[in-house]
Motif scaffolding. Structure first.
Motif, short mmCIF file in Angstrom:
data_model
loop_
_atom_site.label_atom_id
_atom_site.label_comp_id
_atom_site.label_asym_id
_atom_site.label_seq_id
_atom_site.Cartn_x
_atom_site.Cartn_y
_atom_site.Cartn_z
N UNK A 273 0.60 -1.11 -0.10
CA UNK A 273 -0.02 0.05 -0.02
C UNK A 273 0.80 1.21 -0.01
N UNK A 274 1.85 1.16 0.71
CA UNK A 274 3.03 2.40 0.86
C UNK A 274 3.49 2.69 -0.74
N UNK A 275 3.95 1.64 -1.21
CA UNK A 275 4.45 1.75 -2.58
C UNK A 275 3.63 2.34 -3.69
N UNK A 276 2.53 1.61 -3.56
CA UNK A 276 1.38 1.94 -4.46
C UNK A 276 0.93 3.29 -4.25
N UNK A 277 0.72 3.85 -2.98
CA UNK A 277 0.26 5.49 -2.71
C UNK A 277 1.48 6.23 -3.19
N UNK A 278 2.68 5.84 -2.99
CA UNK A 278 3.64 6.90 -3.35
C UNK A 278 3.90 7.07 -4.72
N UNK A 279 3.70 6.01 -5.41
CA UNK A 279 3.79 5.83 -6.76
C UNK A 279 2.65 6.77 -7.70
N UNK A 280 1.21 6.57 -7.06
CA UNK A 280 0.35 7.11 -7.57
C UNK A 280 0.40 8.65 -7.47
N UNK A 281 0.90 9.04 -6.17
CA UNK A 281 1.08 10.24 -5.78
C UNK A 281 1.89 11.03 -6.69
N UNK A 282 3.24 10.39 -6.75
CA UNK A 282 4.25 11.24 -7.81
C UNK A 282 3.92 11.26 -9.16
N UNK A 283 3.28 10.22 -9.56
CA UNK A 283 2.84 10.18 -11.15
C UNK A 283 1.85 11.42 -11.25
N UNK A 284 1.06 11.86 -10.35
CA UNK A 284 0.18 12.92 -10.52
C UNK A 284 0.82 14.21 -10.45
N UNK A 285 1.76 14.28 -9.45
CA UNK A 285 2.32 15.34 -9.00
C UNK A 285 3.43 15.92 -10.16
N UNK A 286 3.95 15.00 -10.73
CA UNK A 286 4.86 15.15 -11.92
C UNK A 286 4.46 15.61 -13.07
N UNK A 287 3.10 15.43 -13.46
CA UNK A 287 2.58 15.93 -14.54
C UNK A 287 2.65 17.54 -14.90
N UNK A 288 3.00 18.56 -14.04
CA UNK A 288 3.25 19.61 -14.11
C UNK A 288 4.51 19.98 -14.74
N UNK A 289 5.47 18.94 -14.53
CA UNK A 289 6.87 19.03 -14.90
C UNK A 289 7.72 18.30 -15.77
N UNK A 290 7.15 17.14 -16.25
CA UNK A 290 7.64 16.30 -17.17
C UNK A 290 6.82 15.87 -18.35
N UNK A 291 7.12 15.53 -19.36
CA UNK A 291 6.35 14.87 -20.34
C UNK A 291 5.81 13.84 -19.72
N UNK A 292 4.65 13.22 -20.42
CA UNK A 292 4.13 12.17 -19.58
C UNK A 292 4.55 10.74 -19.75
N UNK A 293 5.39 10.77 -21.06
CA UNK A 293 6.18 9.52 -21.33
C UNK A 293 7.35 9.22 -20.38
N UNK A 294 7.71 10.29 -19.79
CA UNK A 294 8.96 10.48 -18.94
C UNK A 294 8.76 9.76 -17.44
N UNK A 295 7.35 10.25 -16.93
CA UNK A 295 7.05 10.28 -15.63
C UNK A 295 7.10 8.95 -14.90
N UNK A 296 6.94 7.76 -15.57
CA UNK A 296 7.00 6.43 -14.76
C UNK A 296 8.42 6.15 -14.55
N UNK A 297 9.31 6.48 -15.38
CA UNK A 297 10.67 6.14 -15.22
C UNK A 297 11.16 6.99 -14.10
N UNK A 298 10.93 8.53 -13.82
CA UNK A 298 11.36 9.32 -12.89
C UNK A 298 11.17 8.69 -11.70
N UNK A 299 9.59 8.32 -11.69
CA UNK A 299 9.06 7.89 -10.32
C UNK A 299 9.55 6.73 -9.77
N UNK A 300 10.09 5.71 -10.79
CA UNK A 300 10.57 4.57 -10.67
C UNK A 300 11.96 4.44 -10.02
#
Length: 341
Positions: A273-300
């Motif tokens: 639950x911790x990993x999932x919550x953090x992942x979903x939070x950062x995916x949403x947060x970074x939408x204002x800063x990164x191209x969508x295609x790059x976000x999953x790798x940055x968060x990972x």
């Protein structure tokens, strides 16, 4: 006559002592970027070992789970102590086979740098969240090649990539680490499980006890000796057919009785639950800063680099109410965002 450097003398000694099958430093395929050494006192693989040992990702391993999540008992293994045991077993085997001990050590020290917090639970959770999955050996290569840009020799990087079973290493030293990793975790996980009260030595399969002994030291020694005697003066590192059969049977038994045991895994749902919550939070947060295609790798990259306690702390900071004075920031991630602007 020009005096030979310490590095040159060490390189020459490799040809005098090492097996013809060993990987010699002078025959290395090199690095992405070659540079002249100011202090030529180490061989290429010794430098790789030192680069890994002094890295931030290596230091973080001391607070990452091996099997038991966030253990408060200081006697349980962590990802760091596992790594050190793999290194020691690998060095013992390589020394006996006259392989390149420095390359073996470098691979062993770097093999788990990309592991997630919460051990394999964290890895499995990220793998389920990411479209292309997550594999800690691939992330370990990304750590040394990209995130910390250690500029390691290609042989070291190959060994880190192929330490997981199912890959084909290009050097005998990397083959040694494959066996050393398995030997290390089977034996120390048995010891930790006995300490945790999940199993006793007598619970192990009787034929495995008869073959290896119920004594930790004897069992470990027999596995290591089997690899050495099966590989002496041969181009490929291996175990005897009988030894491999019982190692595999013991590993399967450990999965059924420890790794998937409800006592050992009681807290995994919370970790997931911790990993999932953090992942979903950062995916949403970074939408204002990164191209969508790059976000999953940055968060990972960010989450996989966390220690157990840091992931828990970020979860508490982000999702649990607290006094303003206790607020902390995602400094590393915010710095990365600023750099990206």
């Amino acid at each position: 006559m020009k005096t030979k450097t310490i590095k040159e003398q060490l390189e020459e000694k490799e040809y005098e002592y090492l097996s013809p099958y060993a990987t010699k430093c002078k025959e290395s395929l090199g690095r992405k970027r070659e540079r002249e050494e100011i202090y030529p006192i180490r061989t290429a693989f010794q430098r790789d070992r030192d680069k890994i040992l002094h890295s931030k990702s290596f230091r973080r391993l001391k607070h990452k789970t091996q099997v038991f999540l966030s253990p408060y008992n200081d006697h349980f293994r962590t990802r760091l102590t596992h790594t050190l045991e793999v290194s020691q077993i690998g060095r013992t085997i390589s020394r006996a086979l006259r392989l390149n001990e420095d390359l073996t050590e470098a691979i062993a020290l770097g093999h788990d740098l990309g592991h997630t917090p919460f051990g394999h639970c964290g890895e499995n959770t990220l793998a389920a969240l990411l479209p292309e999955g997550f594999h800690h050996n691939l992330q370990s290569v990304r750590v040394v090649d990209v995130l910390e840009d250690m500029n390691l020799c290609r042989e070291t990087v190959d060994g880190i990539l192929t330490h997981s079973w199912g890959y084909k290493p290009k050097t005998p030293e990397a083959q040694v680490v494959q066996y050393a990793d398995k030997i290390a975790y089977i034996n120390h996980d048995i010891e930790d499980s006995v300490r945790a009260g999940i199993i006793s030595e007598n619970d192990l399969p009787k034929d495995c006890i008869d073959y290896f002994s119920d004594n930790q030291s004897s069992r470990l020694g027999k596995m290591i000796t089997d690899v050495i005697t099966s590989s002496l003066d041969k181009p490929k590192v291996s175990m005897s057919e009988e030894g491999w059969y019982y190692v595999t049977k013991l590993r399967t038994w450990m999965f059924d009785n420890v790794y998937l045991d409800p006592i050992a895994k009681a807290e995994e749902k919370k970790a997931k639950n911790i990993i999932t919550a953090l992942y979903e939070y950062y995916i949403e947060t970074l939408k204002a800063y990164y191209p969508e295609s790059e976000i999953p790798q940055v968060v990972t990259d960010y989450i996989s680099g966390m220690t157990d306690q840091y992931a828990i702390r970020r979860y508490l900071d982000l999702f649990i109410p607290k006094p303003l004075a206790e607020h902390t920031n995602d400094d590393a991630l915010l710095k990365k965002i600023r750099e990206n602007k």
